[in-house]
Design an enzyme around this catalytic site. Structure first.
Site, PDB file in Angstrom:
ATOM      1  CG  HIS A 111      -1.921  -1.075   1.274  1.00  0.00           C
ATOM      2  ND1 HIS A 111      -3.016  -1.077   0.445  1.00  0.00           N
ATOM      3  CD2 HIS A 111      -2.007  -2.192   2.049  1.00  0.00           C
ATOM      4  CE1 HIS A 111      -3.758  -2.155   0.716  1.00  0.00           C
ATOM      5  NE2 HIS A 111      -3.161  -2.853   1.667  1.00  0.00           N
ATOM      6  CG  HIS A 121      -2.369  -9.478  -4.300  1.00  0.00           C
ATOM      7  ND1 HIS A 121      -2.853 -10.329  -5.277  1.00  0.00           N
ATOM      8  CD2 HIS A 121      -2.174 -10.244  -3.196  1.00  0.00           C
ATOM      9  CE1 HIS A 121      -2.954 -11.545  -4.780  1.00  0.00           C
ATOM     10  NE2 HIS A 121      -2.559 -11.529  -3.524  1.00  0.00           N
TER      11      HIS A 121
END
Length: 324
Positions: A111, A121
């Site tokens: 993040h 991801h």
């Protein structure tokens, strides 16, 4: 598995690769963090947290927090032993109900602090299950990577998918198309009627039965996907990490992070598997952002960048013009 190497040797080879992949990803992201500051202050680094699992095995959780570039990032390695496979694993493999298994992989969620750098991801994993009837072990690979931008740049999205296409090409003409489509379908928030981001690759149950590939070729695909994440994300960090942003853009980033939380808690099979198999809660939920927000009936102005995110980008799209 093949006759050229024992099951234990093949598992060890995958484990060695995964540990090296974790180290290389952390090193590359720390380099982004080191180059992100402008005041000469020390940069955040990954802390390493080793842990053991009562049933057997364990892992290494590496987490970076409060950086100037990365607000929170987790790059997790695990190699665990399971005495009885949970429902999330046997739903698609009913013949393995009650089987013992090993699961190993590297999973990460990053993040960034800057709203112009997408959340990313990736996951690569191997399962090896031993049926309760004592028959030969059953194995399969899974994984992929996906990109969740807040303020998408079309050239970044296309380059991300070009990286995915290029790594898939040596494995077959239809591999990118199949796993890109699966990614769009998997990372879809039904209750919001939008994709989580702009996609990438998602695959599961990759073994000789499903692909015709040997164990070694399936393992090679895992390696390509792991490297592909770095090849895809690092240029985006380089291009966007110094982009100025406003408080309003930061607020929108936190609002969109709420969607990430919703997906992980409602739909993500990896989260469900970890919790159902008595996994380490801290490692399972490390994917959650440090800050997120929700708003009642938020509607961005038509034509704004915030409007274009959902109106243009959060839909299954043929980013490479391949009619996938």
């Amino acid at each position: 598995m093949t006759q050229t190497a024992s099951v234990s040797e093949q598992i060890q080879n995958v484990r060695t690769f995964l540990l090296d992949l974790q180290a290389r990803i952390c090193s590359a992201l720390e380099a982004q963090e080191a180059a992100g500051g402008t005041d000469g202050s020390s940069h955040a680094k990954f802390i390493s947290d080793g842990w053991q699992r009562p049933e057997g095995g364990g892992g290494i959780s590496r987490v970076l927090s409060d950086g100037v570039v990365i607000e929170k990032g987790g790059v997790m390695f695990s190699h665990i032993h399971i005495n009885k496979l949970p429902a999330s694993a046997t739903e698609r493999h009913p013949q393995l109900a009650g089987a013992k298994a090993q699961a190993m992989g590297v999973s990460l969620v990053i993040h960034p602090k800057n709203p112009h750098v997408p959340t990313s991801h990736a996951n690569v994993r191997l399962f090896v299950a031993t049926p309760a009837d004592g028959s030969e072990p059953i194995w399969w690979f899974g994984g992929g990577f996906d990109l969740t931008p807040i303020y998408p740049v079309m050239s970044d999205v296309v380059a991300w998918h070009r990286t995915a296409f290029d790594l898939c090409a040596p494995f077959g003409d239809d591999v990118y198309t199949k796993y890109k489509t699966w990614c769009d379908e998997y990372f879809y928030l039904k209750h919001r009627q939008e994709t989580r981001g702009v996609g990438g690759l998602f695959y599961d149950d990759v073994n000789t039965h499903s692909t015709g590939w040997s164990f070694e070729r399936c393992f090679a695909f895992m390696q390509a996907v792991g490297q592909g994440y770095l090849d895809g994300i690092l240029p985006i960090f380089e291009a966007r990490k110094h982009t100025p942003y406003t408080k309003a853009q930061r607020d929108f980033q936190l609002y969109r992070r709420g969607r990430y939380v919703e997906y992980n808690l409602v739909y993500d099979r990896g989260t469900l598997f970890g919790l159902q198999s008595n996994g380490r809660t801290e490692s399972i939920l490390v994917s959650m952002p440090p800050l997120a927000s929700w708003a009642y009936r938020y509607e961005p102005p038509v034509g704004s960048a915030e409007y274009e995110l959902t109106n243009t980008f959060l839909k299954p799209t043929d980013w490479l013009g391949l009619n996938v």
